[in-house]
Design a protein around this motif. Sequence first.
Motif, PDB file in Angstrom:
ATOM      1  N   LYS A 188       0.835  -1.204   0.000  1.00 29.12           N
ATOM      2  CA  LYS A 188       0.000   0.000   0.000  1.00 29.12           C
ATOM      3  C   LYS A 188       0.867   1.250   0.000  1.00 29.12           C
ATOM      4  CE  LYS A 188      -3.743   0.191   2.357  1.00 29.12           C
ATOM      5  NZ  LYS A 188      -4.706   0.251   3.489  1.00 29.12           N
ATOM      6  N   LEU A 189       0.629   2.124  -0.962  1.00 32.98           N
ATOM      7  CA  LEU A 189       1.397   3.365  -1.104  1.00 32.98           C
ATOM      8  C   LEU A 189       0.487   4.574  -0.923  1.00 32.98           C
ATOM      9  CD1 LEU A 189       3.451   1.376  -2.370  1.00 32.98           C
ATOM     10  CD2 LEU A 189       3.914   3.102  -4.110  1.00 32.98           C
ATOM     11  N   LEU A 190       1.005   5.589  -0.251  1.00 31.96           N
ATOM     12  CA  LEU A 190       0.312   6.867  -0.157  1.00 31.96           C
ATOM     13  C   LEU A 190       1.152   7.922  -0.861  1.00 31.96           C
ATOM     14  CD1 LEU A 190      -1.946   8.703   0.935  1.00 31.96           C
ATOM     15  CD2 LEU A 190      -0.556   9.042   2.980  1.00 31.96           C
ATOM     16  N   VAL A 191       0.532   8.616  -1.794  1.00 29.46           N
ATOM     17  CA  VAL A 191       1.200   9.717  -2.493  1.00 29.46           C
ATOM     18  C   VAL A 191       0.603  11.024  -1.983  1.00 29.46           C
ATOM     19  CG1 VAL A 191       1.609  10.834  -4.707  1.00 29.46           C
ATOM     20  CG2 VAL A 191       1.626   8.334  -4.559  1.00 29.46           C
ATOM     21  N   ILE A 192       1.442  11.897  -1.420  1.00 28.88           N
ATOM     22  CA  ILE A 192       0.994  13.207  -0.955  1.00 28.88           C
ATOM     23  C   ILE A 192       1.617  14.241  -1.887  1.00 28.88           C
ATOM     24  CG2 ILE A 192       0.751  14.754   1.019  1.00 28.88           C
ATOM     25  CD1 ILE A 192       1.456  12.452   2.852  1.00 28.88           C
ATOM     26  N   GLU A 193       0.801  14.758  -2.782  1.00 26.84           N
ATOM     27  CA  GLU A 193       1.277  15.643  -3.855  1.00 26.84           C
ATOM     28  C   GLU A 193       0.115  16.535  -4.278  1.00 26.84           C
ATOM     29  OE1 GLU A 193       2.835  17.766  -6.333  1.00 26.84           O
ATOM     30  OE2 GLU A 193       4.303  16.152  -6.011  1.00 26.84           O
ATOM     31  N   ASP A 194       0.330  17.852  -4.333  1.00 27.89           N
ATOM     32  CA  ASP A 194      -0.760  18.767  -4.665  1.00 27.89           C
ATOM     33  C   ASP A 194      -0.857  19.094  -6.151  1.00 27.89           C
ATOM     34  OD1 ASP A 194       1.659  20.196  -4.390  1.00 27.89           O
ATOM     35  OD2 ASP A 194       0.570  22.078  -4.189  1.00 27.89           O
ATOM     36  N   ASP A 195       0.166  18.756  -6.922  1.00 30.79           N
ATOM     37  CA  ASP A 195       0.138  19.000  -8.365  1.00 30.79           C
ATOM     38  C   ASP A 195      -0.710  17.909  -9.024  1.00 30.79           C
ATOM     39  OD1 ASP A 195       0.829  18.832 -11.185  1.00 30.79           O
ATOM     40  OD2 ASP A 195       2.459  20.224 -10.739  1.00 30.79           O
ATOM     41  N   GLN A 196      -1.863  18.289  -9.580  1.00 38.59           N
ATOM     42  CA  GLN A 196      -2.787  17.304 -10.119  1.00 38.59           C
ATOM     43  C   GLN A 196      -2.198  16.510 -11.280  1.00 38.59           C
ATOM     44  OE1 GLN A 196      -6.605  19.100 -10.960  1.00 38.59           O
ATOM     45  NE2 GLN A 196      -7.269  18.817  -8.844  1.00 38.59           N
ATOM     46  N   ALA A 197      -1.379  17.144 -12.078  1.00 38.44           N
ATOM     47  CA  ALA A 197      -0.769  16.438 -13.203  1.00 38.44           C
ATOM     48  C   ALA A 197       0.153  15.330 -12.704  1.00 38.44           C
ATOM     49  CB  ALA A 197       0.016  17.418 -14.072  1.00 38.44           C
ATOM     50  N   ILE A 198       0.932  15.623 -11.666  1.00 38.90           N
ATOM     51  CA  ILE A 198       1.833  14.621 -11.090  1.00 38.90           C
ATOM     52  C   ILE A 198       1.030  13.555 -10.357  1.00 38.90           C
ATOM     53  CG2 ILE A 198       3.722  14.220  -9.466  1.00 38.90           C
ATOM     54  CD1 ILE A 198       4.790  16.969 -10.114  1.00 38.90           C
ATOM     55  N   GLN A 199      -0.052  13.976  -9.671  1.00 35.69           N
ATOM     56  CA  GLN A 199      -0.946  13.012  -9.020  1.00 35.69           C
ATOM     57  C   GLN A 199      -1.428  11.966 -10.021  1.00 35.69           C
ATOM     58  OE1 GLN A 199      -4.380  14.685  -7.165  1.00 35.69           O
ATOM     59  NE2 GLN A 199      -3.235  15.901  -5.694  1.00 35.69           N
ATOM     60  N   THR A 200      -1.968  12.453 -11.134  1.00 37.46           N
ATOM     61  CA  THR A 200      -2.531  11.564 -12.152  1.00 37.46           C
ATOM     62  C   THR A 200      -1.459  10.651 -12.725  1.00 37.46           C
ATOM     63  OG1 THR A 200      -4.176  13.236 -12.746  1.00 37.46           O
ATOM     64  CG2 THR A 200      -3.774  11.487 -14.348  1.00 37.46           C
ATOM     65  N   LEU A 201      -0.300  11.208 -12.999  1.00 43.67           N
ATOM     66  CA  LEU A 201       0.802  10.433 -13.566  1.00 43.67           C
ATOM     67  C   LEU A 201       1.239   9.322 -12.611  1.00 43.67           C
ATOM     68  CD1 LEU A 201       2.949  10.073 -15.794  1.00 43.67           C
ATOM     69  CD2 LEU A 201       4.384  11.679 -14.533  1.00 43.67           C
ATOM     70  N   LEU A 202       1.425   9.679 -11.339  1.00 45.90           N
ATOM     71  CA  LEU A 202       1.884   8.691 -10.352  1.00 45.90           C
ATOM     72  C   LEU A 202       0.840   7.611 -10.124  1.00 45.90           C
ATOM     73  CD1 LEU A 202       3.670  10.939  -7.702  1.00 45.90           C
ATOM     74  CD2 LEU A 202       4.728   9.365  -9.322  1.00 45.90           C
ATOM     75  N   GLU A 203      -0.421   8.019 -10.002  1.00 48.43           N
ATOM     76  CA  GLU A 203      -1.475   7.031  -9.759  1.00 48.43           C
ATOM     77  C   GLU A 203      -1.560   6.046 -10.919  1.00 48.43           C
ATOM     78  OE1 GLU A 203      -6.076   6.866  -8.201  1.00 48.43           O
ATOM     79  OE2 GLU A 203      -5.420   8.627  -9.327  1.00 48.43           O
ATOM     80  N   TYR A 204      -1.548   6.555 -12.144  1.00 50.33           N
ATOM     81  CA  TYR A 204      -1.631   5.698 -13.326  1.00 50.33           C
ATOM     82  C   TYR A 204      -0.418   4.772 -13.424  1.00 50.33           C
ATOM     83  CZ  TYR A 204      -1.815   4.253 -18.213  1.00 50.33           C
ATOM     84  OH  TYR A 204      -1.825   3.499 -19.364  1.00 50.33           O
ATOM     85  N   ASP A 205       0.746   5.317 -13.115  1.00 52.81           N
ATOM     86  CA  ASP A 205       1.987   4.572 -13.285  1.00 52.81           C
ATOM     87  C   ASP A 205       2.192   3.509 -12.208  1.00 52.81           C
ATOM     88  OD1 ASP A 205       4.345   4.221 -14.832  1.00 52.81           O
ATOM     89  OD2 ASP A 205       5.496   5.154 -13.230  1.00 52.81           O
ATOM     90  N   LEU A 206       1.675   3.755 -11.012  1.00 57.10           N
ATOM     91  CA  LEU A 206       1.964   2.865  -9.881  1.00 57.10           C
ATOM     92  C   LEU A 206       0.878   1.837  -9.603  1.00 57.10           C
ATOM     93  CD1 LEU A 206       3.388   5.505  -7.358  1.00 57.10           C
ATOM     94  CD2 LEU A 206       4.711   3.859  -8.703  1.00 57.10           C
ATOM     95  N   LYS A 207      -0.355   2.104 -10.068  1.00 52.42           N
ATOM     96  CA  LYS A 207      -1.466   1.260  -9.632  1.00 52.42           C
ATOM     97  C   LYS A 207      -1.406  -0.169 -10.165  1.00 52.42           C
ATOM     98  CE  LYS A 207      -4.818   2.628 -13.210  1.00 52.42           C
ATOM     99  NZ  LYS A 207      -6.142   3.255 -13.431  1.00 52.42           N
TER     100      LYS A 207
END
Length: 217
Positions: free
Chosen positions: A3-22
Amino acid sequence: MPKLLVIEDDQAIQTLLEYDLKAKYDVKIAGDGQEGLDLLKTGTFDLAIIDWMLPSLSGYEIIKAIRESNSELKIIMLSALDEEMNIVQGLEAGADDYMTKPFSSRELHARIKALLRKSETYKSEIIIDDIKIDFDKRVALHGDIETNLSKVEFELLVLLVENKGIVLSRETINEKLWGYDNEIDLRAIDMHISSLKKKLDIKDRIKSKRGVGYVFS
């Protein structure tokens, strides 16, 4: 899945990380420092990816706060600040690793994998009877026969095995694999199940509960 938690306010980076890691991890996203800290205090995570500059609380403050109560959580700090002083500050606050933006997806995956290997909660494989799931190679073995699975088939097998003996509805499978917002024809799940059973020759291990869903036994 870890289980990973990403704390990031930049929505573009949020989307990229979520897509890449899930594909490999159970990923949760927080866009605010206080929200992220609250999740870390109440949830069970194997690793956190924390940006330095955040609303309400900085990544530096989050790490210092979480280290007061949790010394086991693996933490990667993200920042556009690449001065030696900033890196030292982040590591001294309690981060296990520090990455400067922009960063490559391949490097991030490698660093996550390296940190999780050091954690007792990380599993490189799952073995149940004569079935082995290898997370590093992303293959499954039934006996001595190694089988390459599609991304969806692999995630589906992991989900079923980790919930051995529990009937999972098609809706639950959809939610776990694709999320609430991803509407998929639930009949597609039946097709993936059928393919998985055929590829691994485990027709007797994944059973259908009519009108409910599937269970791994």
